[in-house]
Design an enzyme around this catalytic site. Structure first.
Site, PDB file in Angstrom:
ATOM      1  N   SER A  99       0.864  -1.180   0.000  1.00  0.00           N
ATOM      2  CA  SER A  99       0.000   0.000   0.000  1.00  0.00           C
ATOM      3  C   SER A  99       0.898   1.227   0.000  1.00  0.00           C
ATOM      4  O   SER A  99       2.084   1.120   0.369  1.00  0.00           O
ATOM      5  CB  SER A  99      -0.851   0.007   1.281  1.00  0.00           C
ATOM      6  OG  SER A  99      -1.432   1.275   1.489  1.00  0.00           O
ATOM      7  N   TYR A 133      -1.039  -1.094  10.455  1.00  0.00           N
ATOM      8  CA  TYR A 133      -1.248  -1.354   9.015  1.00  0.00           C
ATOM      9  C   TYR A 133      -0.042  -0.863   8.215  1.00  0.00           C
ATOM     10  O   TYR A 133       0.531  -1.600   7.410  1.00  0.00           O
ATOM     11  CB  TYR A 133      -2.523  -0.629   8.553  1.00  0.00           C
ATOM     12  CG  TYR A 133      -2.888  -0.862   7.100  1.00  0.00           C
ATOM     13  CD1 TYR A 133      -3.456  -2.062   6.691  1.00  0.00           C
ATOM     14  CD2 TYR A 133      -2.672   0.127   6.137  1.00  0.00           C
ATOM     15  CE1 TYR A 133      -3.809  -2.273   5.355  1.00  0.00           C
ATOM     16  CE2 TYR A 133      -3.023  -0.074   4.807  1.00  0.00           C
ATOM     17  CZ  TYR A 133      -3.590  -1.273   4.425  1.00  0.00           C
ATOM     18  OH  TYR A 133      -3.936  -1.481   3.102  1.00  0.00           O
TER      19      TYR A 133
END
Ligand code: NAD
Length: 255
Positions: A145, A160
């Site tokens: 990401s 995350y």
């Protein structure tokens, strides 16, 4: 561009919905057989039915797997060996997003995120590479990401972001070690994509406006735009690419 996936066997984790589903669909369109591994049983079964109606010639199977559980991952690869005898491509797509600031992040949030996003990617890669190295090679793509590269504009993606950064380094290490076995390993790092993981917060127009300011292309991605990048990296068109991170982020990480 030459993207021939006929006779290829492809495993996509987390493909019951969202980006993984679009990736699985793209491989099916290119002629591959696809295994979907996910924890969402009903949704995965629906996806498989939908695909079977369209791609009648392709083999499509679902195997219920929690990628953070070693035994379940081992069972998945046993089934792949039995049913297909080989594996050409693994896409480590399954992931979870727990939004939390630094002070709000609990040990449980940290462990759960690392367990699915990072350990799950490691376990599946190991299982896949064991098969690939005995079959002359293969391809692995790990979905990271923009959070693995830059701090999401106001933070709040603590475990995350760390898990997604870990995926980028794991990819580089694997790319070096697995090159000996003709296995290429790359990352695709999406920006904000319209799916269930991102959906909720994007309904807030204030948040959406802030996000748009970060994106030179001034739009969110659709899952198919990520799928195209994944399939390209595993094709012969990308035969000299390994250990790299391909950002599919509308330009978010330029500055
Ligand atoms: P999603 O929530 O729609 O799909 C994730 C899938 O992973 C689901 O089907 C879910 O059941 C599965 N999954 C979760 N935990 C699992 C586990 N333990 N074992 C097996 N499967 C599991 O999310 P998405 O947006 O499609 O995200 C796919 C990937 O892309 C994730 O790795 C995510 O971090 C990454 N990503 C998404 C965005 C975005 O904006 N949507 C941006 C960057 C990266």
């Amino acid at each position: 561009m030459k993207i021939d996936m006929k006779n290829r066997v492809v495993l996509v984790t987390g493909a019951a919905r969202g980006i993984g589903k679009a990736i699985a669909k793209k491989y099916l369109e290119e002629g591959a057989s696809v295994i979907i591994a996910d924890v969402l049983v009903d949704e995965a079964k629906k996806t498989v039915e939908e695909f079977k109606n369209v791609f009648k010639e392709n083999k499509i199977i679902f195997h219920e797997t929690d990628i953070s559980e070693k035994n379940e991952v081992e069972a998945l690869f046993t089934v792949i060996k039995e049913k297909f005898g080989k594996l050409d491509v693994l896409v480590n797509n399954a992931g979870i997003l727990v939004k939390s600031s630094f002070f709000d992040t609990t040990e449980e949030m940290w462990d759960k995120t690392m367990s699915v996003n990072l350990k799950g990617t490691f376990l599946c890669s190991k299982g896949a590479a064991e098969i690939m190295k005995n079959n002359g090679g293969g391809n692995i793509v790990n979905i990271s990401s923009i959070d693995g590269e830059v701090v999401y504009y106001h933070g709040h993606h603590v475990p995350y972001g760390v898990s997604k950064a870990g995926i980028i380094m794991l990819t580089k290490i694997m790319a070096v070690e697995l090159a000996d076995y003709n296995i290429r390993v790359n990352v695709v790092a999406p920006g904000v994509v319209k799916t269930d993981i991102s959906g909720g917060s994007m309904k807030d127009s204030g948040h959406l406006n802030e996000v748009m300011r970060e994106i030179p292309l001034k739009k969110l991605a659709v899952p198919e735009e990520v799928a195209g990048a994944v399939v390209f990296l595993t094709s012969s068109e990308a035969s000299y690419i390994t250990g790299t991170t391909l950002f599919v982020d509308g330009g978010w990480t330029i500055h």
